[in-house]
Enzyme design. Structure first.
Site, PDB file in Angstrom:
ATOM      1  N   THR A  67       0.833  -1.207   0.000  1.00 60.40           N
ATOM      2  CA  THR A  67       0.000   0.000   0.000  1.00 60.40           C
ATOM      3  C   THR A  67       0.868   1.257   0.000  1.00 60.40           C
ATOM      4  O   THR A  67       2.004   1.232   0.496  1.00 60.40           O
ATOM      5  CB  THR A  67      -0.895   0.009   1.264  1.00 60.40           C
ATOM      6  OG1 THR A  67      -1.402   1.325   1.472  1.00 60.40           O
ATOM      7  CG2 THR A  67      -0.128  -0.371   2.520  1.00 60.40           C
TER       8      THR A  67
ATOM      9  N   TYR B 170      -1.388  -0.093  10.673  1.00 59.92           N
ATOM     10  CA  TYR B 170      -1.678  -0.812   9.418  1.00 59.92           C
ATOM     11  C   TYR B 170      -0.501  -0.677   8.448  1.00 59.92           C
ATOM     12  O   TYR B 170       0.008  -1.677   7.921  1.00 59.92           O
ATOM     13  CB  TYR B 170      -2.967  -0.262   8.794  1.00 59.92           C
ATOM     14  CG  TYR B 170      -3.172  -0.683   7.354  1.00 59.92           C
ATOM     15  CD1 TYR B 170      -3.428  -2.015   7.024  1.00 59.92           C
ATOM     16  CD2 TYR B 170      -3.095   0.256   6.307  1.00 59.92           C
ATOM     17  CE1 TYR B 170      -3.604  -2.399   5.692  1.00 59.92           C
ATOM     18  CE2 TYR B 170      -3.268  -0.127   4.988  1.00 59.92           C
ATOM     19  CZ  TYR B 170      -3.521  -1.455   4.680  1.00 59.92           C
ATOM     20  OH  TYR B 170      -3.684  -1.827   3.372  1.00 59.92           O
TER      21      TYR B 170
HETATM   22  N1  LIG Z   1      -8.738  -1.507  -0.858  1.00 56.22           N
HETATM   23  C1  LIG Z   1      -7.708  -0.687  -1.007  1.00 56.22           C
HETATM   24  O1  LIG Z   1      -7.844   0.479  -1.447  1.00 56.22           O
HETATM   25  C2  LIG Z   1      -6.304  -1.150  -0.669  1.00 56.22           C
HETATM   26  C3  LIG Z   1      -5.248  -0.245  -0.811  1.00 56.22           C
HETATM   27  C4  LIG Z   1      -3.955  -0.682  -0.533  1.00 56.22           C
HETATM   28  C5  LIG Z   1      -3.722  -1.994  -0.136  1.00 56.22           C
HETATM   29  N2  LIG Z   1      -4.772  -2.843   0.025  1.00 56.22           N
HETATM   30  C6  LIG Z   1      -4.487  -4.229   0.441  1.00 56.22           C
HETATM   31  O2  LIG Z   1      -5.069  -5.105  -0.507  1.00 56.22           O
HETATM   32  C7  LIG Z   1      -5.498  -6.319   0.140  1.00 56.22           C
HETATM   33  C8  LIG Z   1      -6.947  -6.592  -0.198  1.00 56.22           C
HETATM   34  O3  LIG Z   1      -7.754  -5.480   0.220  1.00 56.22           O
HETATM   35  P1  LIG Z   1      -9.339  -5.509   0.056  1.00 56.22           P
HETATM   36  O4  LIG Z   1      -9.794  -4.095  -0.033  1.00 56.22           O
HETATM   37  O5  LIG Z   1      -9.708  -6.478  -1.000  1.00 56.22           O
HETATM   38  O6  LIG Z   1      -9.748  -6.075   1.498  1.00 56.22           O
HETATM   39  P2  LIG Z   1     -10.878  -7.143   1.886  1.00 56.22           P
HETATM   40  O7  LIG Z   1     -11.095  -7.017   3.349  1.00 56.22           O
HETATM   41  O8  LIG Z   1     -12.045  -7.003   0.970  1.00 56.22           O
HETATM   42  O9  LIG Z   1     -10.157  -8.542   1.587  1.00 56.22           O
HETATM   43  C9  LIG Z   1      -9.256  -9.153   2.475  1.00 56.22           C
HETATM   44  C10 LIG Z   1      -9.634 -10.614   2.589  1.00 56.22           C
HETATM   45  O10 LIG Z   1      -8.701 -11.266   3.444  1.00 56.22           O
HETATM   46  C11 LIG Z   1      -9.390 -12.167   4.291  1.00 56.22           C
HETATM   47  N3  LIG Z   1      -8.568 -12.370   5.496  1.00 56.22           N
HETATM   48  C12 LIG Z   1      -8.194 -11.437   6.402  1.00 56.22           C
HETATM   49  N4  LIG Z   1      -7.443 -12.007   7.357  1.00 56.22           N
HETATM   50  C13 LIG Z   1      -7.335 -13.326   7.032  1.00 56.22           C
HETATM   51  C14 LIG Z   1      -6.681 -14.444   7.647  1.00 56.22           C
HETATM   52  N5  LIG Z   1      -6.032 -14.328   8.807  1.00 56.22           N
HETATM   53  N6  LIG Z   1      -6.752 -15.660   7.039  1.00 56.22           N
HETATM   54  C15 LIG Z   1      -7.441 -15.806   5.879  1.00 56.22           C
HETATM   55  N7  LIG Z   1      -8.100 -14.790   5.272  1.00 56.22           N
HETATM   56  C16 LIG Z   1      -8.040 -13.554   5.851  1.00 56.22           C
HETATM   57  C17 LIG Z   1     -10.731 -11.484   4.558  1.00 56.22           C
HETATM   58  O11 LIG Z   1     -11.743 -12.393   4.953  1.00 56.22           O
HETATM   59  C18 LIG Z   1     -11.029 -10.831   3.197  1.00 56.22           C
HETATM   60  O12 LIG Z   1     -11.770 -11.691   2.358  1.00 56.22           O
HETATM   61  C19 LIG Z   1      -5.208  -6.123   1.615  1.00 56.22           C
HETATM   62  O13 LIG Z   1      -3.978  -6.752   1.903  1.00 56.22           O
HETATM   63  C20 LIG Z   1      -5.095  -4.621   1.775  1.00 56.22           C
HETATM   64  O14 LIG Z   1      -4.248  -4.283   2.840  1.00 56.22           O
HETATM   65  C21 LIG Z   1      -6.054  -2.460  -0.237  1.00 56.22           C
END
Ligand SMILES: NC(=O)c1ccc[n+]([C@@H]2O[C@H](COP(=O)([O-])OP(=O)(O)OC[C@H]3O[C@@H](n4cnc5c(N)ncnc54)[C@H](O)[C@@H]3O)[C@@H](O)[C@H]2O)c1
Length: 328
Positions: free
Chosen positions: A122, A146
């Site tokens: 991120t 985070y």
């Molecule tokens: N959405 C954004 O704008 C953004 C920006 C930068 C980085 N990210 C990163 O991208 C990734 C995905 O983000 P997202 O928006 O799709 O989030 P999200 O919450 O929709 O998806 C994350 C998934 O991980 C699963 N999860 C969490 N902990 C877990 C564990 N211990 N074991 C198994 N599954 C687990 C959750 O159930 C969920 O389905 C994350 O790593 C987030 O930090 C997202």
């Protein structure tokens, strides 16, 4: 296309917002995505392009079983907790899930000789920008737990790559937004904290107003400026990253943004236009730790992986998210 085992990719967090879009892109590119998710924040309905294996990244026995069963050629690691505010009030939850979880995943992968890894990082790893646009060489200096968890994982990956135990690509996303252009999946966080879905919830009458945290920043209209990237463009970058590490030994960090910033006010004005609805706003105090502007320099991924954004025009982002929200 016939799928061989080497075409199998484990997608942790594959039931989440970005992971599910990556699964669709993987299937379209001829891979078998195996979603591994504990469903704590994801949805089983979002897993449509391969099997769903329920499990936790903290569970090494379950991960071992998974690696033995599928013998994937790589792991795409989306699973994480990703709410900045929650990370401030409950840091240990974040260090445990995101850092210990990723450590457990990496250790299990290496035990099974799986060493190709794509990581969801991120722009929060940079902290307050010293200059804009942000390049990958900007210092890593997160300002919340985070961001710290993501920076710690990046450090772990660098140390493993230095002794050639792993080959990785860390993709530093800016603001992911929009929904699948065919309407099959979209963003569904509970609670929702991202600006675009919140603004659209106001347009659809699910929320009374949108809160703007600060309108006195040093930006053209006083509200915070962010770089929004369509989730389908992010998914495509994962396919290009996968193909790169399957063919190359090295490791890379890449920013993923459009190199253009929109202010909160501009997003709201564009959303009014797309939805043809009124959107009430309430101005609130600034939130600590929100930099005035975050804009990516994405020239590195364009040059090395030949990636370019195709869907990240703000109207395409908003209209795909609006279609998803109206229909779901
Ligand atoms: N959405 C954004 O704008 C953004 C920006 C930068 C980085 N990210 C990163 O991208 C990734 C995905 O983000 P997202 O928006 O799709 O989030 P999200 O919450 O929709 O998806 C994350 C998934 O991980 C699963 N999860 C969490 N902990 C877990 C564990 N211990 N074991 C198994 N599954 C687990 C959750 O159930 C969920 O389905 C994350 O790593 C987030 O930090 C997202």
């Amino acid at each position: 296309m016939e799928l061989s085992e080497s075409k199998t990719i484990i997608v942790t967090g594959g039931a989440g917002y970005i992971g599910s879009h990556a699964c669709k892109a993987l299937a379209n590119a001829g891979y078998l995505p195996v979603a591994y998710d504990n469903l704590s924040r994801g949805h089983d309905w979002a897993v449509k392009w391969g099997p769903l294996e329920k499990g936790d990244i903290l569970d090494s026995d379950r991960l071992s079983e998974l690696m033995k069963k599928y013998q994937p050629s790589a792991v795409m690691h989306f699973a994480a907790l990703a709410y900045v505010g929650e990370s401030v009030t409950n840091p240990l939850l974040y260090y445990h899930n995101n850092v210990v979880g990723t450590y457990t995943l990496l250790r299990t992968m290496l035990r099974h000789n799986i060493n190709k890894f794509i990581f969801s990082s991120t722009c929060a790893v940079y902290g307050d920008p010293q200059e804009l646009p942000l390049t990958e060489s900007h210092r890593r200096s997160p300002v919340n737990p985070y961001g710290n968890t993501k920076a710690m994982v990046e450090t772990m990956l660098e140390d493993l790559a230095a002794i050639e135990q792993i080959s990785f690509i860390s993709l530093r996303y800016f603001n992911a937004a929009g929904a699948d252009t065919e309407g099959e999946i979209g963003e569904s966080h509970e609670p929702e904290t991202h600006l675009i879905p919140l603004v659209l919830e106001v347009a659809s009458g699910k929320r009374p107003h949108i809160e703007i945290f600060g309108n006195d920043y040093d930006t053209p209209d006083g509200t915070c400026v962010r770089d929004y990237i369509h989730v389908t463009d992010l998914a495509d970058a994962h396919i290009k990253s996968l193909e790169y590490i399957l063919d190359n030994k090295g490791s890379e960090f890449f920013n993923l943004g459009t190199e253009y910033g929109y202010s909160v006010n501009e997003i709201i004005e564009n959303a009014k236009h797309i939805t043809n609805k009124e959107i009430d706003v309430k101005i609130k105090a600034r939130r600590p730790g929100d930099p005035p502007a975050l804009i990516a320099d994405s020239s590195k991924i364009k040059k090395i992986l030949n990636w370019k954004s195709k869907y990240s025009n703000i109207n395409q982002i908003l209209s795909s998210a609006w279609e998803w929200q109206k229909n779901n």
